[in-house]
Motif scaffolding. Structure first.
Motif, PDB file in Angstrom:
ATOM      1  N   THR A  61       0.835  -1.208   0.000  1.00 18.21           N
ATOM      2  CA  THR A  61       0.000   0.000   0.000  1.00 18.21           C
ATOM      3  C   THR A  61       0.865   1.252   0.000  1.00 18.21           C
ATOM      4  O   THR A  61       0.591   2.219  -0.734  1.00 18.21           O
ATOM      5  N   ARG A  62       1.913   1.257   0.809  1.00 14.13           N
ATOM      6  CA  ARG A  62       2.815   2.410   0.830  1.00 14.13           C
ATOM      7  C   ARG A  62       3.479   2.609  -0.531  1.00 14.13           C
ATOM      8  O   ARG A  62       3.653   3.752  -0.983  1.00 14.13           O
ATOM      9  N   ALA A  67       3.913   5.833  -5.358  1.00 14.03           N
ATOM     10  CA  ALA A  67       3.888   5.884  -6.821  1.00 14.03           C
ATOM     11  C   ALA A  67       2.860   6.887  -7.323  1.00 14.03           C
ATOM     12  O   ALA A  67       3.091   7.575  -8.327  1.00 14.03           O
ATOM     13  N   VAL A  68       1.737   6.996  -6.626  1.00 10.01           N
ATOM     14  CA  VAL A  68       0.715   7.976  -7.018  1.00 10.01           C
ATOM     15  C   VAL A  68       1.286   9.388  -6.971  1.00 10.01           C
ATOM     16  O   VAL A  68       1.032  10.216  -7.863  1.00 10.01           O
ATOM     17  N   ARG A  69       2.061   9.668  -5.943  1.00  8.80           N
ATOM     18  CA  ARG A  69       2.633  11.019  -5.793  1.00  8.80           C
ATOM     19  C   ARG A  69       3.710  11.304  -6.846  1.00  8.80           C
ATOM     20  O   ARG A  69       3.886  12.454  -7.269  1.00  8.80           O
ATOM     21  N   THR A  74      -1.128   8.430 -14.540  1.00  7.62           N
ATOM     22  CA  THR A  74      -1.583   7.201 -13.882  1.00  7.62           C
ATOM     23  C   THR A  74      -2.639   6.512 -14.745  1.00  7.62           C
ATOM     24  O   THR A  74      -3.275   7.161 -15.576  1.00  7.62           O
ATOM     25  N   PRO A  75      -2.849   5.198 -14.569  1.00  7.16           N
ATOM     26  CA  PRO A  75      -3.796   4.464 -15.418  1.00  7.16           C
ATOM     27  C   PRO A  75      -5.223   5.001 -15.319  1.00  7.16           C
ATOM     28  O   PRO A  75      -5.977   4.969 -16.287  1.00  7.16           O
ATOM     29  N   ASP A  80      -9.045   7.588  -7.348  1.00 10.03           N
ATOM     30  CA  ASP A  80      -9.577   6.230  -7.477  1.00 10.03           C
ATOM     31  C   ASP A  80      -8.524   5.188  -7.097  1.00 10.03           C
ATOM     32  O   ASP A  80      -8.846   4.168  -6.467  1.00 10.03           O
ATOM     33  N   ILE A  81      -7.276   5.439  -7.480  1.00 11.33           N
ATOM     34  CA  ILE A  81      -6.207   4.516  -7.123  1.00 11.33           C
ATOM     35  C   ILE A  81      -6.043   4.461  -5.606  1.00 11.33           C
ATOM     36  O   ILE A  81      -5.949   3.383  -5.007  1.00 11.33           O
TER      37      ILE A  81
END
Length: 214
Positions: A61-62, A67-69, A74-75, A80-81
């Motif tokens: 999760t971390r 990765a989001v940041r 993003t896909p 939502d991710i």
């Protein structure tokens, strides 16, 4: 216009690998929880396994949130991710809470409805594991994703029914006996029901992504 433009840009694909890893960890956690509910001398061993898989899931999760940041494209929507991985992590967190309660109260025997709930939770985890790879090509997999999320919701309903049945049986069994055994049983039932609720949350997040992307 922005959505059209984003469709032609390269996207970070590692999210799907992370989702798959987390989902597999949830499956292992659910299987370990099922082992807990068999009872007996190995109960503590299975509780420890649940905790280990929960720790593994936290690490994944971390990775996703980092990765989001750090990822430009993003896909699908960043929110939502985050919501999807958080709902998945909440499910295995609740498995750990169940195992903690078992250890705290030194429970070594479990009622039949509890064991059946454990089996349904394994089914829920496997459904999530099937669904996540399909998000890589949502347009081609809408019907399958919808079918899986509907099945998750049905399983959550069956767990709710077993919770109610188990609570009634627990009351009848202990109304003239040990109040503490009744309280402990209620605690275990409530934790198991919450695991199913969290898997239903995962289904809702998947549906939300499908609606936004199709």
């Amino acid at each position: 216009m922005l959505r059209w433009f984003r469709a032609f840009l390269p996207k970070e694909e590692r999210f799907f690998d992370l989702f798959a890893r987390h989902a597999e960890t949830c499956v292992k956690g659910a299987e370990a929880l099922q082992g807990v509910l068999r009872g007996g001398e190995e109960t503590a061993v299975y509780c420890q396994r649940v905790s280990q898989f929960e720790n593994d899931a936290d690490g994944i999760t971390r990775e996703v949130l980092t990765a989001v940041r750090r990822t430009f494209i993003t896909p699908f929507d960043r929110g939502d991710i985050k919501n999807l991985i958080t709902s998945m992590d909440d499910a295995i967190d609740q498995m750990q809470q169940t195992a903690k309660a078992v250890m705290l109260f030194e429970v070594r025997t479990f009622e039949p409805p509890m064991r059946e709930m454990g089996q349904l939770l394994v089914e829920c985890a496997n459904l999530v594991s099937r669904a996540l790879p399909l998000l890589k090509s949502i347009g081609e997999n809408v019907s399958m994703l919808t079918s899986i999320t509907e099945e998750l919701t049905k399983l959550e309903g069956r767990v709710d029914d077993l919770h109610d049945i188990g609570m009634k049986e627990l009351f009848l069994k202990h109304r003239n006996a040990s109040a503490m055994d009744f309280i402990v049983g209620v605690e275990i039932y409530d934790h198991l029901e919450k695991v199913a609720d969290r898997f239903d949350d995962v289904a809702n997040e998947i549906n939300s992504i499908v609606i936004e992307q199709v």
